[in-house]
Design an enzyme around this catalytic site. Structure first.
Site, PDB file in Angstrom:
ATOM      1  N   ASP A  64      32.752  95.899  25.068  1.00 23.19           N
ATOM      2  CA  ASP A  64      32.861  96.326  26.466  1.00 23.19           C
ATOM      3  C   ASP A  64      34.231  96.898  26.821  1.00 23.19           C
ATOM      4  O   ASP A  64      35.271  96.373  26.427  1.00 23.19           O
ATOM      5  CB  ASP A  64      32.585  95.134  27.391  1.00 23.19           C
ATOM      6  N   ASP A  87      20.381  95.681  26.279  1.00 22.29           N
ATOM      7  CA  ASP A  87      21.562  94.963  25.783  1.00 22.29           C
ATOM      8  C   ASP A  87      21.227  94.126  24.548  1.00 22.29           C
ATOM      9  O   ASP A  87      20.081  94.089  24.091  1.00 22.29           O
ATOM     10  CB  ASP A  87      22.062  94.068  26.934  1.00 22.29           C
TER      11      ASP A  87
HETATM   12  C1  GLA Z   1      27.081  93.406  27.916  1.00 20.60           C
HETATM   13  C2  GLA Z   1      27.145  94.942  28.028  1.00 20.60           C
HETATM   14  C3  GLA Z   1      27.787  95.324  29.353  1.00 20.60           C
HETATM   15  C4  GLA Z   1      26.992  94.743  30.504  1.00 20.60           C
HETATM   16  C5  GLA Z   1      26.898  93.234  30.343  1.00 20.60           C
HETATM   17  C6  GLA Z   1      25.957  92.605  31.339  1.00 20.60           C
HETATM   18  O1  GLA Z   1      28.350  92.849  27.830  1.00 20.60           O
HETATM   19  O2  GLA Z   1      27.839  95.477  26.944  1.00 20.60           O
HETATM   20  O3  GLA Z   1      27.863  96.729  29.473  1.00 20.60           O
HETATM   21  O4  GLA Z   1      25.720  95.320  30.530  1.00 20.60           O
HETATM   22  O5  GLA Z   1      26.401  92.886  29.043  1.00 20.60           O
HETATM   23  O6  GLA Z   1      25.842  91.234  31.177  1.00 20.60           O
END
Ligand code: GLA
Length: 388
Positions: A203, A148
């Protein structure tokens, strides 16, 4: 002195380490990830239950083989030697034991961490520990790392992900490297030498067309994929984020359309629902062999948007053997009446047999006009095979 420093640098990072593991993702990865439904509410018991449910529901047999434990598995601090350790209350048996368990059930073992100093959930991130962490993952039997981008400070994305790539390679265990920097630094331009897939967006959330600062429904994610098709191929996939199929904010039609269009995009198919409580209609979507075959087609070509009119889109994906998948998507809020003269689909050369993949029906040939109706936010998904 300068010469000596340059020489030492070359010795310390041999060119052989500067590569990813080849051949690990010839088709888009498939599996299940804990984040979309459970966020930080995860434990080894939950992961084991999900593994059982994936087997019992037929999802494992349909191809969902990698179980990824997303953010929230770690203890608050590294140990005295600086090693990552799991939360002792929720993962008491440790990650090696959990990995062994998943392997014994026929799964690959995936894990999440972050290129920044801390993960998005505020747990220890990988920055400055890349080679050490890669060795830890290798020792636990990890097969897939989602990495990430929270708390990255002033770090350069490309260099940071390359460092982790090199760490993984040096650790010696083939691990699929999933770059998750949300498309901020156009990873489609550099990701193929670094990882096997890269997130192209912020996301996803379980709605059709809602929007927040870093998250959005699948309709907007789909929109942002237009033009990225040229960067995808075997072992180098665009990742428009995980599936929300079966989650409460989508209707059955929206789940079906989401799954169809992700398959057209040759997207990684990472289910994100509670497989233990899945309705039969959702199970049918997620395990449909003919739709999965569109996603997993060995030619490895991402589909593209062929036509975009208000409320009406046509997406096309070239498949192996001269076949095509064609998806008619009603992006509007009213039912759509379709009349398709196949001659207008200029990518088709010759005559094709038509199969409607969701209705499981052969529909004749492209010599006749096709008429059909598509409900709001739904699709008709067809596979066309050339008539010799
Ligand atoms: C980010 C990623 C998500 C998830 C969250 C976890 O937002 O894009 O897919 O992995 O972190 O905290």
């Amino acid at each position: 002195m300068k010469t000596i420093v340059a020489f030492l640098t070359l010795v310390a990072v041999p060119a052989a380490f500067a590569q990813k593991f080849e051949g690990l993702a010839p088709t888009p990865p498939m599996g299940w990830n804990s984040w979309n439904t459970f966020e930080g509410r995860i434990s080894e018991d939950l992961i084991k239950e999900m593994a059982e449910a994936l087997i019992a529901s037929g999802m494992q047999a349909a191809g969902y083989r990698t179980i990824v434990i997303d953010d929230g598995w770690e203890a608050q601090e590294r140990d005295r030697e600086g090693n990552l350790v799991p939360d002792p209350a929720r993962f008491p048996s440790g990650m090696k034991a959990l990995g062994d368990h998943l392997h014994s059930k026929g799964f690959k073992f995936g894990i999440h961490n972050c290129a920044g100093a801390k993960t998005c959930a505020g747990l220890p991130g990988g920055r400055g520990h890349e080679f050490q962490d890669a060795r830890t993952y290798a020792s636990w039997g990890v097969d897939y790392l989602k990495y990430d981008w929270c708390n990255h400070g002033t770090a350069d994305a490309q260099e940071t992900y390359k460092t982790m790539r090199d760490g993984l390679y040096a650790a010696g265990r083939p691990i699929v490297f999933s770059i998750c920097e949300w498309g901020n630094n156009k990873p489609w331009l550099w990701g193929k030498d670094v990882g096997h897939l890269w997130r192209t967006t912020g996301d996803i959330v379980d709605c059709y067309d809602c929007q927040a600062v870093y998250s959005m429904g699948w309709k907007y994610i789909l929109e942002s994929q237009v033009g990225l098709e040229r960067y995808a191929g075997p072992n180098q996939w665009n990742d428009p984020d995980m599936l929300e199929v079966g989650n409460p904010g989508l209707t059955l039609a929206e789940s079906r359309a989401h799954f169809s269009l992700w398959s057209l995009l040759a997207a990684p198919l990472m289910a994100g629902n509670d497989v233990r409580k899945m309705a039969s209609g959702i199970r049918e979507i997620l395990t449909d062999p003919e739709v999965i075959a569109v996603d997993q087609d060995p030619l490895g070509k991402q589909g593209y948007r062929f036509m975009d009119h208000p409320g009406k889109q046509i997406w096309a994906k070239e498949l192996s053997g001269g076949e095509w998948a064609v998806c008619f998507f009603n992006s509007g809020d009213a039912p759509l009446q379709l009349r398709i003269d196949w001659n207008h689909l200029s990518f088709l050369e010759g005559t094709f047999r038509i199969r409607d993949l969701w209705r499981k029906k052969d529909m004749g040939r492209t010599t006749a006009e096709f008429r059909g109706s598509v409900a709001p936010h739904d699709v008709i998904l067809m596979r066309l095979a050339p008539v010799p």
